[in-house]
Design a protein around this motif. Sequence first.
Motif, PDB file in Angstrom:
ATOM      1  N   LEU A  79       1.925 -16.451  23.652  1.00 52.68           N
ATOM      2  CA  LEU A  79       2.541 -15.026  24.129  1.00 52.68           C
ATOM      3  C   LEU A  79       1.371 -14.247  25.169  1.00 52.68           C
ATOM      4  N   SER A  80       1.639 -13.155  25.744  1.00 53.55           N
ATOM      5  CA  SER A  80       0.839 -12.461  26.494  1.00 53.55           C
ATOM      6  C   SER A  80      -0.170 -11.837  25.522  1.00 53.55           C
ATOM      7  N   GLN A  81      -1.444 -11.866  26.164  1.00 53.44           N
ATOM      8  CA  GLN A  81      -2.703 -11.244  25.524  1.00 53.44           C
ATOM      9  C   GLN A  81      -2.251  -9.833  24.792  1.00 53.44           C
ATOM     10  N   GLU A  82      -1.542  -8.907  25.437  1.00 51.70           N
ATOM     11  CA  GLU A  82      -0.970  -7.696  24.979  1.00 51.70           C
ATOM     12  C   GLU A  82      -0.091  -7.739  23.744  1.00 51.70           C
ATOM     13  N   LEU A  83       0.782  -8.621  23.697  1.00 48.20           N
ATOM     14  CA  LEU A  83       1.795  -9.026  22.900  1.00 48.20           C
ATOM     15  C   LEU A  83       0.953  -9.630  21.532  1.00 48.20           C
ATOM     16  N   LYS A  84      -0.138 -10.471  21.696  1.00 49.52           N
ATOM     17  CA  LYS A  84      -0.908 -10.937  20.669  1.00 49.52           C
ATOM     18  C   LYS A  84      -1.555  -9.909  19.997  1.00 49.52           C
ATOM     19  N   LYS A  85      -2.141  -9.062  20.753  1.00 47.62           N
ATOM     20  CA  LYS A  85      -2.886  -8.128  20.036  1.00 47.62           C
ATOM     21  C   LYS A  85      -2.323  -7.215  19.422  1.00 47.62           C
ATOM     22  N   GLU A  86      -0.974  -6.905  19.839  1.00 45.76           N
ATOM     23  CA  GLU A  86      -0.108  -5.966  19.046  1.00 45.76           C
ATOM     24  C   GLU A  86       0.466  -6.734  17.693  1.00 45.76           C
ATOM     25  N   ASN A  87       0.758  -7.888  17.815  1.00 42.50           N
ATOM     26  CA  ASN A  87       1.010  -8.660  16.472  1.00 42.50           C
ATOM     27  C   ASN A  87      -0.129  -8.900  15.542  1.00 42.50           C
ATOM     28  N   VAL A  88      -1.346  -8.912  16.164  1.00 43.02           N
ATOM     29  CA  VAL A  88      -2.394  -9.007  15.329  1.00 43.02           C
ATOM     30  C   VAL A  88      -2.521  -7.559  14.475  1.00 43.02           C
ATOM     31  N   SER A  89      -2.514  -6.403  15.076  1.00 41.22           N
ATOM     32  CA  SER A  89      -2.594  -5.140  14.621  1.00 41.22           C
ATOM     33  C   SER A  89      -1.374  -4.988  13.611  1.00 41.22           C
ATOM     34  N   LEU A  90      -0.320  -5.428  13.862  1.00 37.46           N
ATOM     35  CA  LEU A  90       0.863  -5.320  12.861  1.00 37.46           C
ATOM     36  C   LEU A  90       0.580  -6.028  11.589  1.00 37.46           C
ATOM     37  N   ALA A  91      -0.098  -7.203  11.995  1.00 38.41           N
ATOM     38  CA  ALA A  91      -0.453  -8.188  10.604  1.00 38.41           C
ATOM     39  C   ALA A  91      -1.663  -7.256   9.968  1.00 38.41           C
ATOM     40  N   ASP A  92      -2.500  -6.894  10.593  1.00 40.41           N
ATOM     41  CA  ASP A  92      -3.422  -6.262   9.825  1.00 40.41           C
ATOM     42  C   ASP A  92      -3.143  -4.993   9.016  1.00 40.41           C
ATOM     43  N   GLN A  93      -1.777  -4.273   9.645  1.00 44.55           N
ATOM     44  CA  GLN A  93      -1.571  -3.116   8.861  1.00 44.55           C
ATOM     45  C   GLN A  93      -0.346  -3.757   7.733  1.00 44.55           C
ATOM     46  N   TYR A  94       0.276  -4.633   8.137  1.00 48.08           N
ATOM     47  CA  TYR A  94       1.570  -5.207   7.035  1.00 48.08           C
ATOM     48  C   TYR A  94       1.609  -6.443   6.568  1.00 48.08           C
ATOM     49  N   ASN A  95       0.737  -7.511   6.819  1.00 47.66           N
ATOM     50  CA  ASN A  95       0.715  -8.676   6.506  1.00 47.66           C
ATOM     51  C   ASN A  95      -0.825  -9.284   6.126  1.00 47.66           C
ATOM     52  N   ARG A  96      -1.474  -8.456   5.551  1.00 46.99           N
ATOM     53  CA  ARG A  96      -2.830  -9.054   5.163  1.00 46.99           C
ATOM     54  C   ARG A  96      -3.166 -10.012   4.538  1.00 46.99           C
ATOM     55  N   LYS A  97      -2.126 -10.814   3.729  1.00 52.83           N
ATOM     56  CA  LYS A  97      -2.240 -12.074   3.191  1.00 52.83           C
ATOM     57  C   LYS A  97      -1.697 -13.126   4.267  1.00 52.83           C
ATOM     58  N   GLY A  98      -1.222 -12.871   5.356  1.00 60.68           N
ATOM     59  CA  GLY A  98      -0.976 -13.907   6.418  1.00 60.68           C
ATOM     60  C   GLY A  98       0.190 -14.703   5.834  1.00 60.68           C
ATOM     61  N   LEU A  99       1.205 -13.996   5.493  1.00 65.28           N
ATOM     62  CA  LEU A  99       2.598 -15.130   4.916  1.00 65.28           C
ATOM     63  C   LEU A  99       3.490 -15.253   6.099  1.00 65.28           C
ATOM     64  N   PHE A 100       4.073 -16.313   5.953  1.00 66.35           N
ATOM     65  CA  PHE A 100       5.023 -16.571   6.796  1.00 66.35           C
ATOM     66  C   PHE A 100       6.172 -17.388   6.347  1.00 66.35           C
ATOM     67  N   PRO A 101       7.267 -17.003   6.672  1.00 65.30           N
ATOM     68  CA  PRO A 101       7.796 -15.796   7.214  1.00 65.30           C
ATOM     69  C   PRO A 101       7.613 -14.547   6.265  1.00 65.30           C
ATOM     70  N   TYR A 102       7.790 -13.530   6.658  1.00 64.69           N
ATOM     71  CA  TYR A 102       7.403 -12.297   5.821  1.00 64.69           C
ATOM     72  C   TYR A 102       7.950 -11.234   6.499  1.00 64.69           C
ATOM     73  N   THR A 103       9.073 -10.819   5.850  1.00 62.70           N
ATOM     74  CA  THR A 103      10.017  -9.692   6.579  1.00 62.70           C
ATOM     75  C   THR A 103       9.984  -8.374   5.743  1.00 62.70           C
ATOM     76  N   LEU A 104       9.690  -7.399   6.575  1.00 63.86           N
ATOM     77  CA  LEU A 104       9.514  -6.005   6.020  1.00 63.86           C
ATOM     78  C   LEU A 104      10.848  -4.955   6.462  1.00 63.86           C
ATOM     79  N   LEU A 105      11.572  -4.340   5.577  1.00 67.56           N
ATOM     80  CA  LEU A 105      12.424  -3.256   6.070  1.00 67.56           C
ATOM     81  C   LEU A 105      11.577  -2.024   5.875  1.00 67.56           C
ATOM     82  N   LEU A 106      11.368  -1.282   7.054  1.00 72.95           N
ATOM     83  CA  LEU A 106      10.636   0.048   7.255  1.00 72.95           C
ATOM     84  C   LEU A 106      11.390   1.184   7.584  1.00 72.95           C
ATOM     85  N   ASP A 107      11.217   2.327   7.109  1.00 70.37           N
ATOM     86  CA  ASP A 107      11.859   3.554   7.582  1.00 70.37           C
ATOM     87  C   ASP A 107      11.186   4.004   9.061  1.00 70.37           C
TER      88      ASP A 107
END
Length: 147
Positions: A87-115
């Motif tokens: 992916l682009s560096q920007e998209l990689k950075k965003e995905n890492v940020s989302l993982a830091d916030q919502y997927n600290r265990k590094g689970l795959f697949p991991y799906t969240l329903l959010l408000d």
Amino acid sequence: MKTLFSTILIIVFAIGIHAQSRFENAKKQASQNKELILLNFSGSDWCIPCIKLHKNIIETDEFKKLETENVVVYINADFPRNKKNQLSQELKKENVSLADQYNRKGLFPYTLLLDSEGKILKSWEGLPSESVLAFSKEIRDIKENQK
């Protein structure tokens, strides 16, 4: 002078728009349309359950209805390994940020329903065991209970 000022203003505005993440845009859209956010962490080219999840649920017409009927805004935080799928560096950075916030265990697949504010309403670790119809119904039911 006016031209220079206008040019600078346009550049600043363009950078501001570009800097907004998919997640921030999804939260705005979800808030405006009273939708939920479905955030999926996947390894699209190496994680077999992730590939099955996308094929059997995300890419189906039944799931697409959730998007077109303003039930969910879908975001895929993908972590491909193959060089050709990077992916682009920007998209990689965003995905890492989302993982830091919502997927600290590094689970795959991991799906969240959010408000619309990013609060977790439901999570699925691994490949959901239910059918796409049951998966979609569960999301619809959660949305109905949010009203």
